[in-house]
Design a protein around this motif. Structure first.
Motif, short mmCIF file in Angstrom:
data_model
loop_
_atom_site.label_atom_id
_atom_site.label_comp_id
_atom_site.label_asym_id
_atom_site.label_seq_id
_atom_site.Cartn_x
_atom_site.Cartn_y
_atom_site.Cartn_z
N MET A 104 0.84 -1.20 0.00
CA MET A 104 0.00 0.00 0.00
C MET A 104 0.87 1.24 0.00
SD MET A 104 -1.37 0.09 3.95
CE MET A 104 -1.35 -1.69 4.18
N TYR A 105 0.23 2.35 -0.36
CA TYR A 105 0.89 3.64 -0.44
C TYR A 105 -0.01 4.69 0.19
CZ TYR A 105 3.79 1.29 -3.91
OH TYR A 105 4.63 0.41 -4.55
N GLY A 106 0.60 5.82 0.55
CA GLY A 106 -0.21 6.95 0.95
C GLY A 106 -0.95 7.50 -0.27
N ILE A 107 -1.98 8.30 -0.02
CA ILE A 107 -2.76 8.82 -1.15
C ILE A 107 -1.95 9.75 -2.03
CG2 ILE A 107 -4.99 8.57 0.00
CD1 ILE A 107 -4.87 11.52 0.73
N ASP A 108 -0.81 10.24 -1.50
CA ASP A 108 0.09 11.06 -2.31
C ASP A 108 1.26 10.24 -2.86
OD1 ASP A 108 1.32 10.54 0.06
OD2 ASP A 108 1.83 12.62 0.54
N GLY A 109 1.21 8.92 -2.65
CA GLY A 109 2.26 8.04 -3.15
C GLY A 109 3.38 7.77 -2.17
N ARG A 110 3.33 8.32 -0.96
CA ARG A 110 4.44 8.12 -0.03
C ARG A 110 4.51 6.66 0.40
NH1 ARG A 110 0.28 10.19 2.77
NH2 ARG A 110 -0.19 9.40 4.86
N LEU A 111 5.73 6.25 0.77
CA LEU A 111 6.00 4.86 1.11
C LEU A 111 5.86 4.57 2.59
CD1 LEU A 111 9.15 4.29 -1.13
CD2 LEU A 111 6.76 3.97 -1.73
N GLU A 112 6.16 5.53 3.42
CA GLU A 112 6.19 5.31 4.86
C GLU A 112 4.80 5.52 5.46
OE1 GLU A 112 8.84 4.13 6.35
OE2 GLU A 112 9.96 4.20 4.45
N LEU A 113 4.24 4.48 6.07
CA LEU A 113 2.93 4.56 6.72
C LEU A 113 3.03 3.95 8.12
CD1 LEU A 113 0.77 3.37 3.68
CD2 LEU A 113 1.06 5.72 4.46
N PRO A 114 3.87 4.51 8.98
CA PRO A 114 4.10 3.90 10.29
C PRO A 114 2.81 3.77 11.10
CG PRO A 114 4.90 6.17 10.25
CD PRO A 114 4.56 5.81 8.83
N GLU A 115 2.64 2.61 11.69
CA GLU A 115 1.43 2.34 12.48
C GLU A 115 1.64 2.73 13.93
OE1 GLU A 115 -0.67 -1.44 11.70
OE2 GLU A 115 -0.54 -1.80 13.86
N ARG A 116 0.69 3.49 14.48
CA ARG A 116 0.76 3.88 15.88
C ARG A 116 -0.63 3.89 16.50
NH1 ARG A 116 -0.08 9.65 16.57
NH2 ARG A 116 -0.43 10.66 14.54
N VAL A 117 -0.67 3.81 17.81
CA VAL A 117 -1.92 3.77 18.56
C VAL A 117 -2.21 5.15 19.14
CG1 VAL A 117 -3.05 2.81 20.61
CG2 VAL A 117 -1.76 1.31 19.08
N LEU A 118 -3.48 5.56 19.12
CA LEU A 118 -3.90 6.83 19.71
C LEU A 118 -4.57 6.55 21.05
CD1 LEU A 118 -5.47 8.52 16.53
CD2 LEU A 118 -3.11 8.66 17.37
N PRO A 119 -3.85 6.68 22.14
CA PRO A 119 -4.40 6.30 23.45
C PRO A 119 -5.50 7.24 23.94
CG PRO A 119 -2.25 7.32 23.72
CD PRO A 119 -2.45 7.15 22.26
N GLN A 120 -5.59 8.45 23.37
CA GLN A 120 -6.58 9.41 23.86
C GLN A 120 -8.01 9.08 23.43
OE1 GLN A 120 -4.30 10.07 21.53
NE2 GLN A 120 -5.08 11.40 19.92
N LEU A 121 -8.18 8.18 22.45
CA LEU A 121 -9.51 7.83 21.96
C LEU A 121 -9.89 6.44 22.44
CD1 LEU A 121 -9.29 9.14 18.27
CD2 LEU A 121 -10.25 10.30 20.26
N GLU A 122 -11.14 6.30 22.92
CA GLU A 122 -11.55 5.01 23.47
C GLU A 122 -11.93 3.99 22.40
OE1 GLU A 122 -15.04 5.34 25.88
OE2 GLU A 122 -16.40 5.51 24.17
N GLY A 123 -12.14 4.42 21.18
CA GLY A 123 -12.56 3.51 20.12
C GLY A 123 -14.07 3.39 20.05
N TYR A 124 -14.56 2.97 18.92
CA TYR A 124 -16.00 2.81 18.72
C TYR A 124 -16.56 1.84 19.74
CZ TYR A 124 -20.44 1.56 16.53
OH TYR A 124 -21.78 1.32 16.30
#
Length: 609
Positions: A325-345
């Motif tokens: 996969m790529y970013g919508i602008d074609g970028r290669l780096e899509l590092p995955e991280r967690v957002l602890p401030q949101l509880e999730g659906y």
């Protein structure tokens, strides 16, 4: 919670399916059946959210707009468009909100402008609005000020400023803006939220501007849809799917996102929550196939341009010359991280942004891509010499590496295996390149390509077939069934009436199919490195319909297809999965599901005559 007027405070989250989608080919907004926008990223699909109440009802942010008295609501799309109408039925009258993002005839967005026009159709109705942005996924502070009658929200950390204009008085309330107003029959009010670029406030009457934008936006969508050649039995559902795929297109680059949301759970309370706001080569290539089938060639050309500019890397990385996969602008780096401030659906943490699967090895993407190139060459325009060089480089790489274990189409995190589907799509990659070469008498390394293609064929037939299960299985040295093998006849690898395939189809129907719904595989039988369970996978359900169709089992295929249509939401939209109770789960709406619906409808229509 922000106290949404139409939302029961005992239910902090609407069902995922209780949303409609609007967009401007740069970004989208999800609008709940109660009139609340609870998902919106600005200025692009993958930008940090401004409204994300769908991921945290307290801290995510929302744009609430609804009748201020008890009401029943219904949603519909303005016919043949992506303009959404939410209607409020009250004891005092009938009102509606018309939501859209303006586009010009050229497809250019109008400064990421989100327009909400409120109209009183009958009687007299009180309304109230609260605009509560929470920038940066609820993590960044902002200020609000009044300027020339508009509320301006400034987030210094993101260098983002939004301006809210309205035809009714606005008041600042903490970091939010609010309004209360009453409309009589025939009266309207307009709210517009747009990027504040420092220019002077728009001149002229906001109502008149909104009317012009509404008319132009309706014309844009109808003119686009007019290109469709589909005249079959399921025209409304097919065209809604096409309109949805178009909404998932990022016009500046031609990219097509897998879904416009992140971290909507595959199971409530589970951890299978992923960010889909990126360009999967596989998903986008299949989307090109579906749109080409209907006659939309412009999207195919734009996506091929995206590939040329961003994905043809000579030499290749750890996953080969293509990335998953790529970013919508074609970028290669899509590092995955967690957002602890949101509880999730509904408390379904974690919320993730980025996607670690970007670095996986998934060999099937080469077949998906080259199949779309083959169809583009067949139905759109002949492949150029420059593109053909790129195709040859990809096929040479596939010939060298097809036998590697990989993570597979389902992006498992339980270790690499030799998946049948990966081998199948490597066969497709070589086969389609050979067909293109033969069609145009292009130079090709046939002396190498043909033997490898044939070797893959016999490898699948010999080691992908299980005598014990009397079926093709998920990967070598296993007895596990996998719905991905439904693609075998769809890619013309095997005849749809071949006895080995019919036996496989029966085995899949017995083990993975329930009332037209299809599981990908049994994670207990084939551990995938992830915790928790998931629902049935909607794309697999439509693959099943198409496999039945090609096998000549038309009564079964039509019944399964009609049943699948009952799982759509009130607008004809699908999330990624369907739970055992029939509720939609996962990111919403999902391109994979809608493109598979189009393909299944097209082929079933043709078979029925």
């Amino acid at each position: 919670m922000y106290g949404a007027p139409g939302r029961d405070t005992s239910e902090r989250y609407l069902p995922i399916a209780d949303h409609g989608l609007i967009g401007d080919l740069r970004t989208v907004a999800l609008v709940g059946t109660d009139g609340t926008i609870d998902w919106y990223c600005c200025p692009a699909f993958d930008s940090p959210s401004v409204f994300a109440a769908i991921l945290d009802a307290d801290r995510g942010g929302a744009f609430e707009l609804a009748a201020a008295v008890p009401s029943r609501t219904k949603q519909l799309y303005f016919p043949d468009t992506n303009v959404l109408i939410t209607r409020f039925f009250t004891e005092e009258g009938l009102g509606e909100i018309q939501d859209f993002m303006p586009l010009s005839e050229s497809g250019e967005a109008d400064s990421h402008r989100l327009v909400r026009r409120v109209v009183c159709v009958r009687g007299t109705i009180p309304f109230r609005a609260r605009v509560a942005p929470r920038f940066g996924y609820g993590a960044e502070r902002h200020t609000v000020r009044m300027a020339d009658g508009a509320a301006v929200f400034d987030c210094a950390a993101l260098s983002l400023s939004l301006r809210l204009t309205a035809t009714v008085p606005l008041e600042c309330d903490g970091g939010d803006a609010a309004a209360e107003f009453r409309l009589a029959r025939g009266e309207s009010a307009v709210f517009a939220l747009e990027q504040n670029r420092g220019e002077a406030a728009p001149r002229g009457c906001p109502r008149a501007r909104a009317e012009r934008e509404f008319t132009a936006t309706v014309a844009f969508w109808r003119n686009w849809l007019r290109q469709s050649r589909y005249r079959g039995r399921w025209r409304e559902m097919v065209h809604r799917s096409a309109l949805t795929l178009k909404l998932l297109t990022y016009a500046p680059t031609g990219a097509i996102v897998a879904a416009p949301t992140t971290s909507l759970p595959e199971r409530i309370g589970g951890g299978r929550n992923w960010d889909y706001r990126h360009v999967w080569v596989r998903d986008a290539a299949f989307a090109v196939y579906a749109l080409l089938r209907l006659g939309f060639t412009g999207e195919a050309e734009a996506f091929m341009g995206f590939l040329t500019r961003h994905t043809e890397r000579r030499g290749g990385g750890p996953s080969g010359p293509l990335q998953v996969m790529y970013g919508i602008d074609g970028r290669l780096e899509l590092p995955e991280r967690v957002l602890p401030q949101l509880e999730g659906y509904q408390g379904s943490a974690p919320v993730r942004v980025g996607n670690g699967a970007a670095t996986q090895l998934q060999l099937d993407i080469y077949g998906a891509l080259l199949d779309s190139v083959y169809l583009y060459d067949k139905w759109c325009r002949p492949i150029s010499s420059g593109h053909w060089r790129g195709v040859c480089a990809l096929v040479d790489w596939v010939c060298e590496h097809w036998d590697q274990p990989d993570e597979g189409v389902w992006e498992t995190r339980g270790g690499r295996k030799r998946f049948l589907y990966s081998h199948l799509m490597c066969w497709v990659a070589i086969d389609r390149a050979l067909r293109i070469a033969q069609r145009h008498s292009l130079p090709a390394n046939s002396a190498r390509w043909v033997p490898v293609r044939d070797e893959i064929y016999w490898r699948i037939m010999d080691r992908g077939w299980s005598p014990a299960r009397q079926a093709f299985v998920q990967h070598e040295d296993s007895e596990v069934l996998d719905a991905a093998v439904l693609m075998m006849p769809l890619t013309r690898f095997i005849a749809p009436t071949d006895p080995l395939w019919l036996s496989t189809l029966d085995a899949l129907g017995d083990e993975l199919v329930s009332d037209s719904l299809v599981w990908r595989y049994d994670p207990k039988a084939s551990p995938d490195g992830l915790e928790g369970e998931e629902g049935t996978f909607s794309i697999c359900s439509f693959w099943y319909v198409e496999a039945l169709t090609r096998a000549g089992r038309l009564n079964e295929a039509r019944l399964a297809f009609e049943k699948m249509l009952t799982y759509a939401n009130h607008l004809g939209l699908y999330a990624e999965e369907i739970s055992h109770t029939g509720r939609q789960q996962g990111n919403f709406p999902q391109a994979f599901t809608h493109l598979a619906l189009i393909s299944a409808a097209f082929n079933l229509d043709r078979a029925l005559g």
